[in-house]
Enzyme design. Sequence first.
Site, PDB file in Angstrom:
ATOM      1  N   GLU A   1       0.664  -0.940   0.486  1.00  0.00           N
ATOM      2  CA  GLU A   1       0.116  -0.389   0.054  1.00  0.00           C
ATOM      3  C   GLU A   1       0.804   1.155   0.089  1.00  0.00           C
ATOM      4  O   GLU A   1       0.660   2.199  -0.778  1.00  0.00           O
ATOM      5  CB  GLU A   1      -0.926   0.079   1.268  1.00  0.00           C
ATOM      6  CG  GLU A   1      -2.081  -1.152   0.991  1.00  0.00           C
ATOM      7  CD  GLU A   1      -3.151  -0.709  -0.195  1.00  0.00           C
ATOM      8  OE1 GLU A   1      -3.305   0.212  -0.483  1.00  0.00           O
ATOM      9  OE2 GLU A   1      -3.180  -2.259  -1.078  1.00  0.00           O
TER      10      GLU A   1
ATOM     11  N   TRP B   1       1.699   1.725  -3.601  1.00  0.00           N
ATOM     12  CA  TRP B   1       0.964   2.552  -4.213  1.00  0.00           C
ATOM     13  C   TRP B   1       0.934   3.672  -4.054  1.00  0.00           C
ATOM     14  O   TRP B   1       0.999   4.679  -5.292  1.00  0.00           O
ATOM     15  CB  TRP B   1      -0.378   1.955  -4.016  1.00  0.00           C
ATOM     16  CG  TRP B   1      -1.098   0.530  -4.921  1.00  0.00           C
ATOM     17  CD1 TRP B   1      -1.354  -0.620  -4.414  1.00  0.00           C
ATOM     18  CD2 TRP B   1      -1.535   0.451  -5.957  1.00  0.00           C
ATOM     19  NE1 TRP B   1      -1.503  -1.473  -4.876  1.00  0.00           N
ATOM     20  CE2 TRP B   1      -2.294  -0.318  -6.273  1.00  0.00           C
ATOM     21  CE3 TRP B   1      -1.762   1.565  -6.927  1.00  0.00           C
ATOM     22  CZ2 TRP B   1      -2.766  -0.985  -7.374  1.00  0.00           C
ATOM     23  CZ3 TRP B   1      -2.207   0.870  -8.148  1.00  0.00           C
ATOM     24  CH2 TRP B   1      -2.830   0.174  -7.980  1.00  0.00           C
TER      25      TRP B   1
ATOM     26  N   TRP C   1     -21.169  11.408 -18.719  1.00  0.00           N
ATOM     27  CA  TRP C   1     -21.942  10.960 -17.624  1.00  0.00           C
ATOM     28  C   TRP C   1     -23.334  12.138 -17.106  1.00  0.00           C
ATOM     29  O   TRP C   1     -24.013  12.951 -17.811  1.00  0.00           O
ATOM     30  CB  TRP C   1     -21.266  11.788 -16.053  1.00  0.00           C
ATOM     31  CG  TRP C   1     -20.433  10.962 -16.276  1.00  0.00           C
ATOM     32  CD1 TRP C   1     -18.812  12.509 -16.837  1.00  0.00           C
ATOM     33  CD2 TRP C   1     -18.944  10.138 -15.794  1.00  0.00           C
ATOM     34  NE1 TRP C   1     -17.813  11.447 -16.992  1.00  0.00           N
ATOM     35  CE2 TRP C   1     -17.660  10.230 -16.080  1.00  0.00           C
ATOM     36  CE3 TRP C   1     -19.932   9.206 -15.128  1.00  0.00           C
ATOM     37  CZ2 TRP C   1     -17.019   9.577 -15.688  1.00  0.00           C
ATOM     38  CZ3 TRP C   1     -19.056   8.168 -14.810  1.00  0.00           C
ATOM     39  CH2 TRP C   1     -17.284   8.243 -14.958  1.00  0.00           C
TER      40      TRP C   1
ATOM     41  N   ASN D   1     -10.674   1.469   3.717  1.00  0.00           N
ATOM     42  CA  ASN D   1     -10.206   1.457   2.396  1.00  0.00           C
ATOM     43  C   ASN D   1     -11.141   0.977   1.462  1.00  0.00           C
ATOM     44  O   ASN D   1     -11.568   1.237   0.445  1.00  0.00           O
ATOM     45  CB  ASN D   1      -8.780   0.644   2.581  1.00  0.00           C
ATOM     46  CG  ASN D   1      -8.463   1.019   0.702  1.00  0.00           C
ATOM     47  OD1 ASN D   1      -8.106   2.408  -0.013  1.00  0.00           O
ATOM     48  ND2 ASN D   1      -7.761  -0.040   0.737  1.00  0.00           N
TER      49      ASN D   1
ATOM     50  N   TRP E   1     -16.824  10.823 -11.521  1.00  0.00           N
ATOM     51  CA  TRP E   1     -15.778  10.914 -10.794  1.00  0.00           C
ATOM     52  C   TRP E   1     -14.609  12.117  -9.786  1.00  0.00           C
ATOM     53  O   TRP E   1     -14.989  12.011  -9.026  1.00  0.00           O
ATOM     54  CB  TRP E   1     -13.811   9.985 -11.094  1.00  0.00           C
ATOM     55  CG  TRP E   1     -13.194  10.258 -12.181  1.00  0.00           C
ATOM     56  CD1 TRP E   1     -13.930   9.999 -14.062  1.00  0.00           C
ATOM     57  CD2 TRP E   1     -12.702  11.166 -12.180  1.00  0.00           C
ATOM     58  NE1 TRP E   1     -12.992  10.785 -14.430  1.00  0.00           N
ATOM     59  CE2 TRP E   1     -11.858  11.828 -12.913  1.00  0.00           C
ATOM     60  CE3 TRP E   1     -11.716  12.216 -10.997  1.00  0.00           C
ATOM     61  CZ2 TRP E   1     -10.621  12.693 -13.929  1.00  0.00           C
ATOM     62  CZ3 TRP E   1     -10.906  12.540 -10.957  1.00  0.00           C
ATOM     63  CH2 TRP E   1     -10.234  12.811 -12.559  1.00  0.00           C
TER      64      TRP E   1
ATOM     65  N   TRP F   1      -9.841   7.822  -7.677  1.00  0.00           N
ATOM     66  CA  TRP F   1     -10.797   7.266  -7.886  1.00  0.00           C
ATOM     67  C   TRP F   1     -11.410   7.384  -9.621  1.00  0.00           C
ATOM     68  O   TRP F   1     -11.448   6.921  -9.907  1.00  0.00           O
ATOM     69  CB  TRP F   1     -10.823   9.198  -7.879  1.00  0.00           C
ATOM     70  CG  TRP F   1     -12.036   9.408  -6.469  1.00  0.00           C
ATOM     71  CD1 TRP F   1     -11.669   9.841  -5.016  1.00  0.00           C
ATOM     72  CD2 TRP F   1     -13.613   9.257  -6.997  1.00  0.00           C
ATOM     73  NE1 TRP F   1     -12.368   9.873  -4.751  1.00  0.00           N
ATOM     74  CE2 TRP F   1     -13.847   9.677  -4.918  1.00  0.00           C
ATOM     75  CE3 TRP F   1     -14.763   8.990  -7.103  1.00  0.00           C
ATOM     76  CZ2 TRP F   1     -15.165   9.164  -4.504  1.00  0.00           C
ATOM     77  CZ3 TRP F   1     -15.775   8.960  -6.921  1.00  0.00           C
ATOM     78  CH2 TRP F   1     -15.766   9.001  -5.435  1.00  0.00           C
TER      79      TRP F   1
END
Length: 443
Positions: free
Chosen positions: A267, A270, A298, A333, A351, A374
């Site tokens: 993590e 990341w 959208w 998370n 988003w 996102w």
Amino acid sequence: MPNISKEHIPPPSNDQTKISIFWFRHDLRIEDNTALAEALDSDFPVLPIFIFDSLILNELPEDDARVSFIHQSILLIKESLKDHGSDILCLAGEPVTIWRELISKFNIAAVYTNKDYEPYAIGRDKKIAEMLAKKDILFFSFKDQVIYEENEIVKADKEPYTVFTPYKNKWLAKFKEENPIQLKTPKLNKLYKVNYPAMTLEDIGFKKSDIVVQDFDLTRLDLYGDHRDFPYEDATSHLSPHLRFGTIGIRQLIGQIDKKHAIFLSELIWREFFMQILFHFPHVITQNFRSKYDGIKWRNNREEFRLWCEGKTGYPMVDAGMRQLNKTGFMHNRVRMITAGFLCKHLLIDWRWGESYFAEKLLDYELSSNNGNWQWAAGTGCDAAPYFRIFNPLSQQKKFDKDFRYIRKWIPEFDSFEYPDPIVEHKFARERALEAYKIGIES
């Protein structure tokens, strides 16, 4: 919203002692602080400063919890420095204006700071470095908030990675070869001897937030690998705000974990992956990483967005997560993934709307990770979940909160008629999203 001006800059100093300045930013600690250690190894006494940036703070509510946390962290630093006869000079206003004032008040030999990798900060530092150079003041910046920065983990052709797994493998191989965990311990005997009155939250137009950043406990990491996906167990680290604002350093942290914490280390990798993505592809701030998704239409229904924000969609995992976020500034998370996917794919809301809301609420908000995650959830980003992967929030609840413990904690009316019906049916929403993405890609 507060209106910060340069009125809080102290009156001019008559002391013309040549000094170095260390500029605190996302490194609110004394231990293992690279630029602070380097400044204290210089030839001159060091004055630490912190700037409450009005260009950022004027956009925040007056009870923003992150500002309260920053302020509290600075007070702790202030107390530590007092033990060495020194202090931290806190200033408020636009950074360029602040530095112009500092140049006029102090005899500055050099400025030391740790690197910031976000586009706004890069531009700010460039302007300030150029201004200092005109006065023959050196500007030094150092790697501190990452193990490997933007150009240290790249492909063989020197291009940046856009897929996580090969990036992670290269990161781990380099880490094993170099073992870069070398802590920088500042020698506090060369601090500039000063004493300043404390700047209060009220001085900068803020008030103390009711939301408090939790302390971290590294022993919790022993539960992380097996329990991190179950939100009621609260087995995540709560380290992210402390990493964001630097109350713990990344080297300190990684130096205290071992092989059994491999999932947690992943993590952290990341985080660095998304930071280098933002650096190399700054267009992601406002645009899809993958332009082929630019044609998505959208729906952007404002009423449905409001219900999502308030945790009233009728999907319990989504609603519990949003209520946890609104009340605490934190969201588990696993639940972040569920709530984000629901907004983008069940409701077909851009988003960017969700990312902006998270940016307003999250204590651990970090542009690169927020944006990257996102876009991952929306299917528009690098190494993203494929657009046809649409999580069923009800299935996620059965898997990760089967006894409704997390849900009942955050939705007290869950078992009553007050709890709303789902605002959209899952199968219908899934088919609608697949069609919208397909048409968007083909357009």
